[in-house]
Structure formats: C-alpha cells, structure tokens
Write an enzyme that holds these catalytic residues in place. Structure first.
Site: not given
Length: 421
Positions: A194, A205, A274, A282, A307, A402
C-alpha cells in the site's frame, strides 16, 4: 447505479512518453558569393546539436519534472458517467469548470496526476524487485527511496503520502516495519503493498497484493475484481451503501482451495474505502465492503480511495501487534502538555508531516530519538492518532487492491490506473 454489465471505456495510455521531438534550432546562412543578386541569395539551414530528454533509470530514481518538462502528466483511466449523469460528458458548462480548474495552480489536476505517475513507476519497479528473502525493511526502503526521488520530496510541498503498508498474510493493513524489525519475506507469503504519494497535499492512495506461488491466486483475483467493481459503480450522486453491496457480491462469488479444502472469500466487514481530503488521507466518508444502509452520496469534485480487502478467515479484523502508523489529528484539541519532550516532538511532527500519516522510521529519519514516551503522551492527549496493525484470524490469508478516483465535473478519472492493475 451503473449496471455492472456495461463496458468500461478503453483505458487511456498512461505510459510516460520518454521521447519528444528533438528541439532543433536552425541558423540562416546567407550565400554571399560575388555576383549573387539579392534574388539569387540562398539560405542554408545549419543544425545545432540535438537536446536529449532525461530518461528514467532502473530502479527509478530520476525526478519526474526532468522527464515531463512541460509539467503535463498522464491522465488516468477515464470512465464516463452513466444514467442520470451521462449529460455531464458533453456539458459545455462542466467542461468550462474543468478548464478553469486546470488554470488554477491550487486545484489543478496536474498535482494528483504527477503523484499518480510517481506511484505507477515506483510500484512497477517494486513488483519486479520484491522477492522472498528480502527483509521487510529492505522492501520498504526500496519503495520509499523511489517515491522520494521521483516526486522530488520537498517538505510538505511533495513527498510520501503515508507509510508504505507491507502487511503479511492474516494481517490486512497498517503494518510497516519499525527500526529493528527482523521479518523476512517468505515464498508462501501474501503481501499487501500500500503506497501513498502526494503533491501539494493531493494524495494518491493505491495498493496491490503480491504472492510468489499460486495457492492464493483466486483470493487475489477476487479482491482485484471487487475493487474494479467498486470503481465502476462509483460516481456522482451514487449512495455509498449501494457500492458496498456491489463490492460484496463480486468478492463473495469466489472461493479458494487450499490443500483440498474450500474456503469462501469474504469481504472484511470492518474495513472500508474512504474519501481523501487535502493533506487528509481519511476525508470523512467511508465506502464499506459489505451491503449497508448508508444513504450518503458521492459528490462532484471528491476524491475517493476505493479499496477492498478479502479474507479466507472470519472476514473481520482486530488490532494486533506493535504499532507503527500515526497521524496528527486535524481538529486536535489544544491541551497543555506536561512533558517537554512531547512539546518538542509535536513541533517536529507538525513541521515534517503536518496531518499526513507517519511512522516511527520517519521520526528516526528526521533525527528524533528516544521519543516513544512523548509519542504515547500525544496519543493519550488526543493530539495524535495511533493506527495499530489490523489482522484477521491467524492462519487465514488476506488480500487488498485499491485505486484513487476523482469525480471530475465531466467524467470519472481513475487516477492511479496502470498497465499492471
């Protein structure tokens, strides 16, 4: 919601163009031969040496501004909106909004696209480089050295978006090695990678899963398909609960055979995607991985990390193991700190990371020492949030994929899409 049977738009090329037309400057040379009349004078062209464009190294360590010299970075995969929002694709008003955004240096799409191109190049190199026998610290350093070099790390202007997640096997998220970690990657491991990169606070992300033998291929296939489903179903005015249902349906249509025993793949019910805010990983909205009644809608201009996590275990994670991930809370209370060391550490965290997540290795890197007592005090005072590893039952396996998406006024852009996933 968008029908899952509808085809995705062909992915646009996001391979960096390493060759531009060579710039050739030409000088006029006049023929001054005696007797040559004004009309008969000829001009000859003299070529100057060609200017060569910077090439990416292997492993990648050349900053992207030296390759994309015009400051324009590749667009992600474009998916048009469907149904009630199909009009957006051809709306002159929405196109105008996008042109204005691109001209504003504070909100230009080039920042997030630059971060995404860093992510693509670093992860593609990592996928070739990561092999069993490497320590987890070696894996983390390889990825982060590449990210820092390509994004041309510059304080809070550009750099790593969050600690590189390298969660193994039943551990699904929030593990990165601390100093002294002795874990070594094994051939039977399932590794979640990640990676976060940011430019001017715009965070990409995106994550993928690696395995080195085929036992859990179907688990990885299930999670990748579930993430693609979540990406496809996302859009302006789509309700978050409906996306969770679509993700779960795709994920749980798979099963894995291990040593003759069949395990259903389960969506991990207490993990989620998110929204992403500026310097805020977040952003406040959650995209759960199971069907739920959340009526919250996605909105124009929002960024989301879609994700998904799948597991052969109970499909639920708990906090387990030594903590490595931390982040300063955005609306943290102003409270008196009784420890001088905590005041000093908070100042260092604010100047080096702001509200971006960090880990203990990053504190080591900026010169902090003997900081654990102060760090724990900041956590206890509600100024810093700790994020311990999140694990399913021991013996189970988990996987993650993700993507970062951007809900532009005219289309949905899958910012982090690449040739690999």
């Amino acid at each position: 919601m968008i029908s899952k049977d509808e085809k995705q738009v062909e992915q646009k090329s996001i391979v960096p163009q390493n060759h531009e037309e060579d710039d050739v400057e030409e000088d006029d040379v006049v023929d001054d031969t005696p007797g040559a009349g004004e009309e008969t004078k000829k001009k000859k062209k003299k070529k100057k040496p060609k200017k060569k464009k910077a090439q990416q190294s292997d492993p990648p360590r050349v900053g992207l501004s030296k390759i994309f010299t015009n400051g324009v970075y590749p667009e992600g995969e474009i998916q048009p909106y469907k149904d009630d929002n199909a009009w957006r694709t051809t709306s002159e008003e929405k196109r105008y909004d996008e042109r204005m955004a691109m001209e504003d240096p504070e909100i230009t799409y080039q920042s997030i696209r630059r971060a995404a191109e860093v992510h693509r190049q670093v992860r593609q190199s990592a996928r070739k480089h990561i092999r069993p026998g490497m320590t987890m610290t070696e894996v983390a350093n390889f990825i982060e050295d590449g990210s820092r070099a390509l994004v041309e790390e510059n304080g809070l202007e550009s750099g790593i978006g969050f600690p590189t997640g390298l969660s193994l096997n039943h551990c699904a998220a929030h593990y990165t090695p601390n100093a002294g970690d002795t874990n070594v990657l094994q051939s039977g491991d399932v590794l979640k990678v990640d990676i976060g990169v940011h430019v001017k606070g715009r965070i990409v992300d995106s994550a993928f899963t690696l395995n080195f033998e085929p036992t859990y291929d179907k688990l990885i296939e299930a999670v990748r398909a579930a993430t693609d489903t979540g990406v496809r179903e996302s859009g302006i005015d789509v309700r978050l609960g409906e996306i969770g249902g679509a993700i779960q349906e795709t994920m749980e249509s798979y099963e894995v055979e291990v040593n003759g025993k069949i395990y259903p793949v389960k969506s991990i019910e207490n993990l989620s995607g998110h929204s992403i805010g500026l310097y805020q990983i977040h952003g406040g909205k959650s995209v759960q991985l199971v069907k739920n009644d959340d009526q919250t809608k996605m909105e124009e201009g929002e960024y989301f990390a879609i994700e998904t996590f799948g597991s052969t275990g109970r499909g639920r994670v708990i906090e387990s193991g030594e903590c490595s991930h931390y982040a300063k809370i955005i609306d943290a209370p102003r409270v008196p700190l009784r420890l001088t060391s905590a005041k000093s550490l908070l100042k260092s965290i604010s100047s080096n990371f702001g509200t971006l997540p960090f880990c203990r290795r990053y504190l080591d890197r900026v010169g902090e020492t003997k900081y654990l007592l102060a760090l724990n005090h900041l956590v206890q005072q509600g100024i810093v949030q700790d994020y311990p590893p999140l694990c399913d039952a021991k013996g189970s396996m988990t996987a993650q994929f993700e993507h970062t998406i951007f809900l532009r006024p005219t289309v949905k852009e899958v910012i982090s899409r690449g040739d690999d996933y």
